[in-house]
Design a protein around this motif. Structure first.
Motif, PDB file in Angstrom:
ATOM      1  N   LEU A  68      17.339 -11.491  -8.620  1.00 35.85           N
ATOM      2  CA  LEU A  68      16.038 -11.678  -7.979  1.00 35.85           C
ATOM      3  C   LEU A  68      15.539 -13.103  -8.189  1.00 35.85           C
ATOM      4  CD1 LEU A  68      14.000  -9.686  -6.491  1.00 35.85           C
ATOM      5  CD2 LEU A  68      12.614  -9.945  -8.536  1.00 35.85           C
ATOM      6  N   THR A  69      15.313 -13.821  -7.078  1.00 35.53           N
ATOM      7  CA  THR A  69      14.821 -15.198  -7.158  1.00 35.53           C
ATOM      8  C   THR A  69      13.368 -15.326  -6.718  1.00 35.53           C
ATOM      9  OG1 THR A  69      15.692 -15.654  -4.942  1.00 35.53           O
ATOM     10  CG2 THR A  69      17.114 -16.179  -6.817  1.00 35.53           C
ATOM     11  N   SER A  70      12.846 -14.363  -5.924  1.00 31.85           N
ATOM     12  CA  SER A  70      11.475 -14.446  -5.425  1.00 31.85           C
ATOM     13  C   SER A  70      10.738 -13.137  -5.689  1.00 31.85           C
ATOM     14  CB  SER A  70      11.458 -14.746  -3.920  1.00 31.85           C
ATOM     15  OG  SER A  70      12.011 -16.016  -3.649  1.00 31.85           O
ATOM     16  N   LEU A  71       9.597 -13.242  -6.376  1.00 28.78           N
ATOM     17  CA  LEU A  71       8.753 -12.086  -6.662  1.00 28.78           C
ATOM     18  C   LEU A  71       7.346 -12.388  -6.161  1.00 28.78           C
ATOM     19  CD1 LEU A  71       8.250  -9.326  -8.021  1.00 28.78           C
ATOM     20  CD2 LEU A  71       7.794 -10.561 -10.153  1.00 28.78           C
ATOM     21  N   ASP A  72       6.814 -11.509  -5.310  1.00 32.99           N
ATOM     22  CA  ASP A  72       5.484 -11.690  -4.726  1.00 32.99           C
ATOM     23  C   ASP A  72       4.616 -10.490  -5.114  1.00 32.99           C
ATOM     24  OD1 ASP A  72       3.226 -12.139  -3.227  1.00 32.99           O
ATOM     25  OD2 ASP A  72       4.301 -12.645  -1.382  1.00 32.99           O
ATOM     26  N   LEU A  73       3.612 -10.736  -5.955  1.00 37.74           N
ATOM     27  CA  LEU A  73       2.670  -9.695  -6.372  1.00 37.74           C
ATOM     28  C   LEU A  73       1.299  -9.921  -5.755  1.00 37.74           C
ATOM     29  CD1 LEU A  73       3.623  -9.461 -10.170  1.00 37.74           C
ATOM     30  CD2 LEU A  73       4.364  -7.957  -8.306  1.00 37.74           C
ATOM     31  N   SER A  74       1.221 -10.661  -4.669  1.00 34.88           N
ATOM     32  CA  SER A  74      -0.050 -11.022  -4.043  1.00 34.88           C
ATOM     33  C   SER A  74      -0.790  -9.792  -3.523  1.00 34.88           C
ATOM     34  CB  SER A  74       0.194 -11.983  -2.878  1.00 34.88           C
ATOM     35  OG  SER A  74       0.812 -13.169  -3.324  1.00 34.88           O
ATOM     36  N   ASP A  75      -2.106  -9.983  -3.346  1.00 35.10           N
ATOM     37  CA  ASP A  75      -2.982  -8.934  -2.810  1.00 35.10           C
ATOM     38  C   ASP A  75      -3.037  -7.711  -3.714  1.00 35.10           C
ATOM     39  OD1 ASP A  75      -3.688 -10.465  -0.606  1.00 35.10           O
ATOM     40  OD2 ASP A  75      -1.993  -9.759   0.570  1.00 35.10           O
ATOM     41  N   ASN A  76      -3.053  -7.975  -5.020  1.00 40.47           N
ATOM     42  CA  ASN A  76      -3.353  -6.962  -6.034  1.00 40.47           C
ATOM     43  C   ASN A  76      -4.515  -7.497  -6.865  1.00 40.47           C
ATOM     44  OD1 ASN A  76      -1.210  -4.806  -5.783  1.00 40.47           O
ATOM     45  ND2 ASN A  76       0.096  -6.616  -6.005  1.00 40.47           N
ATOM     46  N   ASN A  83       0.820  -1.200   0.000  1.00 38.71           N
ATOM     47  CA  ASN A  83       0.000   0.000   0.000  1.00 38.71           C
ATOM     48  C   ASN A  83       0.861   1.261   0.000  1.00 38.71           C
ATOM     49  OD1 ASN A  83      -2.366   1.551   0.018  1.00 38.71           O
ATOM     50  ND2 ASN A  83      -2.452   1.605   2.255  1.00 38.71           N
ATOM     51  N   VAL A  84       1.756   1.323  -0.962  1.00 39.73           N
ATOM     52  CA  VAL A  84       2.611   2.503  -1.137  1.00 39.73           C
ATOM     53  C   VAL A  84       2.208   3.186  -2.434  1.00 39.73           C
ATOM     54  CG1 VAL A  84       4.966   3.360  -1.395  1.00 39.73           C
ATOM     55  CG2 VAL A  84       4.508   1.395   0.102  1.00 39.73           C
ATOM     56  N   SER A  85       1.841   4.455  -2.352  1.00 43.94           N
ATOM     57  CA  SER A  85       1.477   5.216  -3.550  1.00 43.94           C
ATOM     58  C   SER A  85       2.616   6.152  -3.923  1.00 43.94           C
ATOM     59  CB  SER A  85       0.193   6.011  -3.309  1.00 43.94           C
ATOM     60  OG  SER A  85       0.392   7.008  -2.319  1.00 43.94           O
ATOM     61  N   TRP A  86       2.765   6.342  -5.227  1.00 45.58           N
ATOM     62  CA  TRP A  86       3.868   7.145  -5.756  1.00 45.58           C
ATOM     63  C   TRP A  86       3.307   8.223  -6.681  1.00 45.58           C
ATOM     64  CZ3 TRP A  86       8.804   5.438  -4.188  1.00 45.58           C
ATOM     65  CH2 TRP A  86       8.819   4.162  -3.603  1.00 45.58           C
ATOM     66  N   VAL A 105      14.739 -10.703  -3.104  1.00 40.52           N
ATOM     67  CA  VAL A 105      13.312 -10.863  -2.801  1.00 40.52           C
ATOM     68  C   VAL A 105      12.623  -9.523  -2.987  1.00 40.52           C
ATOM     69  CG1 VAL A 105      11.619 -11.441  -1.027  1.00 40.52           C
ATOM     70  CG2 VAL A 105      13.772 -12.720  -1.155  1.00 40.52           C
ATOM     71  N   LEU A 106      11.550  -9.504  -3.783  1.00 40.67           N
ATOM     72  CA  LEU A 106      10.763  -8.289  -4.012  1.00 40.67           C
ATOM     73  C   LEU A 106       9.294  -8.627  -3.840  1.00 40.67           C
ATOM     74  CD1 LEU A 106      10.441  -5.334  -4.905  1.00 40.67           C
ATOM     75  CD2 LEU A 106      10.466  -6.130  -7.277  1.00 40.67           C
ATOM     76  N   SER A 107       8.616  -7.895  -2.952  1.00 38.36           N
ATOM     77  CA  SER A 107       7.194  -8.092  -2.706  1.00 38.36           C
ATOM     78  C   SER A 107       6.475  -6.761  -2.886  1.00 38.36           C
ATOM     79  CB  SER A 107       6.970  -8.626  -1.290  1.00 38.36           C
ATOM     80  OG  SER A 107       5.577  -8.716  -0.991  1.00 38.36           O
ATOM     81  N   ILE A 108       5.426  -6.763  -3.722  1.00 35.72           N
ATOM     82  CA  ILE A 108       4.657  -5.547  -3.996  1.00 35.72           C
ATOM     83  C   ILE A 108       3.180  -5.883  -3.822  1.00 35.72           C
ATOM     84  CG2 ILE A 108       4.132  -3.741  -5.666  1.00 35.72           C
ATOM     85  CD1 ILE A 108       6.782  -4.479  -7.073  1.00 35.72           C
ATOM     86  N   ALA A 109       2.573  -5.450  -2.720  1.00 34.43           N
ATOM     87  CA  ALA A 109       1.176  -5.751  -2.412  1.00 34.43           C
ATOM     88  C   ALA A 109       0.357  -4.461  -2.376  1.00 34.43           C
ATOM     89  CB  ALA A 109       1.070  -6.472  -1.071  1.00 34.43           C
ATOM     90  N   GLN A 110      -0.904  -4.576  -2.748  1.00 35.72           N
ATOM     91  CA  GLN A 110      -1.836  -3.447  -2.730  1.00 35.72           C
ATOM     92  C   GLN A 110      -1.243  -2.239  -3.453  1.00 35.72           C
ATOM     93  OE1 GLN A 110      -3.248  -2.671   1.264  1.00 35.72           O
ATOM     94  NE2 GLN A 110      -3.599  -4.838   1.686  1.00 35.72           N
ATOM     95  N   ALA A 111      -0.653  -2.504  -4.597  1.00 32.52           N
ATOM     96  CA  ALA A 111      -0.019  -1.430  -5.366  1.00 32.52           C
ATOM     97  C   ALA A 111      -1.065  -0.568  -6.051  1.00 32.52           C
ATOM     98  CB  ALA A 111       0.937  -2.014  -6.398  1.00 32.52           C
ATOM     99  N   HIS A 112      -0.863   0.736  -6.038  1.00 27.44           N
ATOM    100  CA  HIS A 112      -1.778   1.638  -6.726  1.00 27.44           C
ATOM    101  C   HIS A 112      -1.554   1.566  -8.235  1.00 27.44           C
ATOM    102  CE1 HIS A 112      -3.083   4.137  -3.084  1.00 27.44           C
ATOM    103  NE2 HIS A 112      -2.315   3.166  -2.616  1.00 27.44           N
ATOM    104  N   SER A 113      -0.356   1.153  -8.645  1.00 25.17           N
ATOM    105  CA  SER A 113      -0.050   0.991 -10.064  1.00 25.17           C
ATOM    106  C   SER A 113       0.796  -0.268 -10.217  1.00 25.17           C
ATOM    107  CB  SER A 113       0.710   2.215 -10.605  1.00 25.17           C
ATOM    108  OG  SER A 113       1.034   2.044 -11.971  1.00 25.17           O
ATOM    109  N   PRO A 114       0.140  -1.458 -10.311  1.00 22.79           N
ATOM    110  CA  PRO A 114       0.908  -2.700 -10.393  1.00 22.79           C
ATOM    111  C   PRO A 114       1.630  -2.892 -11.715  1.00 22.79           C
ATOM    112  CG  PRO A 114      -1.442  -3.133 -10.610  1.00 22.79           C
ATOM    113  CD  PRO A 114      -1.313  -1.680 -10.284  1.00 22.79           C
ATOM    114  N   ALA A 115       1.265  -2.112 -12.754  1.00 24.00           N
ATOM    115  CA  ALA A 115       1.971  -2.182 -14.032  1.00 24.00           C
ATOM    116  C   ALA A 115       3.122  -1.187 -14.007  1.00 24.00           C
ATOM    117  CB  ALA A 115       1.018  -1.875 -15.181  1.00 24.00           C
ATOM    118  N   PHE A 116       4.260  -1.607 -14.539  1.00 25.47           N
ATOM    119  CA  PHE A 116       5.454  -0.783 -14.484  1.00 25.47           C
ATOM    120  C   PHE A 116       5.803  -0.240 -15.865  1.00 25.47           C
ATOM    121  CE2 PHE A 116       6.238  -4.442 -11.469  1.00 25.47           C
ATOM    122  CZ  PHE A 116       5.683  -3.790 -10.378  1.00 25.47           C
ATOM    123  N   SER A 117       6.616   0.791 -15.874  1.00 29.85           N
ATOM    124  CA  SER A 117       7.146   1.321 -17.117  1.00 29.85           C
ATOM    125  C   SER A 117       8.343   0.462 -17.508  1.00 29.85           C
ATOM    126  CB  SER A 117       7.561   2.786 -16.924  1.00 29.85           C
ATOM    127  OG  SER A 117       8.063   3.332 -18.119  1.00 29.85           O
TER     128      SER A 117
END
Length: 375
Positions: free
Chosen positions: A196-204, A151-154, A174-186
Motif C-alpha cells: 500500500l502506497t496511498s492511504l486516504d482517510l479524508s472526510d472523517n 459511507n459504508v457501515s459494518w 490504494v485504500l480510501s476510507i471516507a465517512q466511516a462509521h468506525s474509522p478506528a480499526f482493530s
C-alpha cells in the motif's frame, strides 16, 4: 400524408413511455462505461446484462435490500464453475452503491470477482449486515490495486477491515476510507499492507489526532508514501507529526487541507521531529492567519493557498522549500482583508470560497448471479 400522420400517432405512446420510464442501465457507444440505477421497488435485474462488455461498471440500487438473493445461496457451491465466464469480462473498475448487502452475499461476490480482471473496486452508501465468514482454504483472494469505501457501515464494528482484508490479496496499492462509521480499526487483527502506497482517510471529521493513531495501526503500512487527511478534525501540524511518529508512518506526501488548523501547538506538547522522508505538505484551505509553527525544516512542496494570510510570510517563518504556493490569500488580492471579530466577512478570497463549496461531500449480472451460488 394521412398514413404518415397515423404512424406518428401510433409512435407517440412509445415516445411518452421512453421519456417517463428511462431504462435502468445505460451503456455508452464505445461500450466502455455502463451505469445502472435500479430505483424501482421490484427491479428487473436482467437489464444489467448489457454491462457485460463494459470496462467501467457502476451499479446503484436505490437503498434496496439484497437479502432476497440469499434464498438461492448454496454455501457449498464451488466458484470455479464461473471462472471462465468471469475471466471473459472486460470490467476493470466496479462501483456498487446505495444498498443493504448481507455480508454472506458480499463474500460471494468477492469470491466470483477473484477470477476476474477487476483492478479497482468502489463501495458507496452501503449497509453491510451480518458477519463475514472466514476465507475457505481453497479460496482465491481478490487481486485489487485500489479499494475505495465511502459511507459504508459494518455490523462487525471495528473488526470490519480485518474481516474484509482476508478476502483480498496483499498487493493492494490504494485504500480510501471516507465517512466511516468506525474509522478506528482493530489493529491486533489487521495484517500488514505490504504494497500500500496511498492511504486516504479524508472526510472523517470525527477522526482527530488521537483517532489517527488508532486508524493508522502501527507498522501496518510499511510502504506508505501518500497520506491524505482532508477534513478529518486535525488541529495542528505538530499533533499530526506526533501521531505519525507513534504509528511508525513516514509518508512522502501529506495532505492536511480543509482542516481548521491552529498555527501554534499546545505549549505542553513535546516537540516533534518530522520524518526526513516527507517532502510535500498541503496546508491549503486551513483558515491559517500565519504560518504554523513546527513545520519540517525542508520541503520540496509547501501549499499554503486559500488561507487567511494578510502578509507574505518572512523567510524565517518558512522551512527551506523549493515550491511554495500562496495563491488565494488576502494579501495577494486587493480589497480583501482579514475579518473583524463578529464580522460576517470570512476573510476568504471569493475564488477560494467557491472551491470550498465543491469539496468534501471531500458482465455485472453474471457476478451477481454467481454470488448467489456460494458464500
Amino acid at each position: 400524408m394521412e398514413r404518415a400522420s397515423c404512424l406518428l400517432l401510433l409512435l407517440l405512446p412509445l415516445v411518452h413511455v421512453s421519456a417517463t420510464t428511462p431504462e435502468p442501465c445505460e451503456l455508452d457507444d464505445e461500450h466502455f462505461r455502463c451505469v445502472c440505477n435500479f430505483s424501482e421497488p421490484h427491479p428487473d435485474w436482467s437489464e444489467a446484462f448489457q454491462c457485460v462488455s463494459a470496462v467501467e461498471v457502476e451499479i446503484r440500487v436505490g437503498g434496496l435490500s439484497l437479502e432476497p438473493f440469499l434464498t438461492r445461496v448454496d454455501p457449498d457451491a464451488n466458484p470455479r464453475q464461473y471462472a471462465d465466464t468471469v475471466k471473459a469480462l472486460r470490467v476493470r473498475r466496479l462501483t456498487v452503491g446505495a444498498a443493504q448487502v448481507p455480508a454472506q452475499l458480499l463474500v460471494g461476490a468477492l469470491r466470483v470477482l477473484a477470477y476476474s480482471r477487476l483492478q479497482e473496486l468502489t463501495l458507496e452508501d452501503l449497509e453491510i449486515t451480518g458477519t463475514m465468514p472466514p476465507l475457505p482454504l481453497e479460496a482465491t483472494g481478490l487481486a485489487l490495486s485500489s479499494l475505495r469505501l465511502r459511507n459504508v457501515s459494518w455490523a462487525t464494528g471495528r473488526s470490519w477491515l480485518a474481516e474484509l482484508q482476508q478476502w483480498l490479496k496483499p498487493g493492494l496499492k490504494v485504500l480510501s476510507i471516507a465517512q466511516a462509521h468506525s474509522p478506528a480499526f482493530s489493529c491486533e487483527q489487521v495484517r500488514a499492507f505490504p504494497a500500500l502506497t496511498s492511504l486516504d482517510l479524508s472526510d472523517n471529521p470525527g477522526l482527530g489526532e488521537r483517532g489517527l493513531i488508532a486508524a493508522l495501526c502501527p507498522h501496518k503500512f510499511p510502504a506508505l508514501q501518500n497520506l491524505a487527511l482532508r477534513n478529518t478534525g486535525m488541529e495542528t501540524p505538530t499533533g499530526v507529526c506526533a501521531a505519525l511518529a507513534a504509528a511508525g508512518v513516514q509518508p512522502h506526501s501529506l495532505d492536511l487541507s480543509h482542516n481548521s488548523l491552529r498555527a501554534t501547538a499546545n505549549p505542553s506538547a513535546p516537540r516533534c521531529m518530522w520524518s526526513s522522508a516527507l517532502n510535500s505538505l498541503n496546508l491549503s484551505f486551513a483558515g491559517l492567519e500565519q504560518v504554523p509553527k513546527g513545520l519540517p525544516a525542508k520541503l520540496r512542496v509547501l501549499d499554503l493557498s486559500c488561507n487567511r494570510l494578510n502578509r507574505r510570510p518572512r523567510p524565517d517563518e518558512l522551512p527551506q522549500v523549493d515550491n511554495l504556493t500562496l495563491d488565494g490569500n488576502p494579501f495577494l488580492v486587493p480589497g480583501t482583508a482579514l475579518p473583524q471579530e463578529g464580522s460576517m466577512n470570512s476573510g476568504v478570497v471569493p475564488a477560494c470560497a467557491r472551491s470550498t463549496l465543491s469539496v468534501g461531500v471531500s458482465g455485472t449480472l453474471v457476478l451477481l448471479q454467481g454470488a448467489r451460488g456460494f458464500a
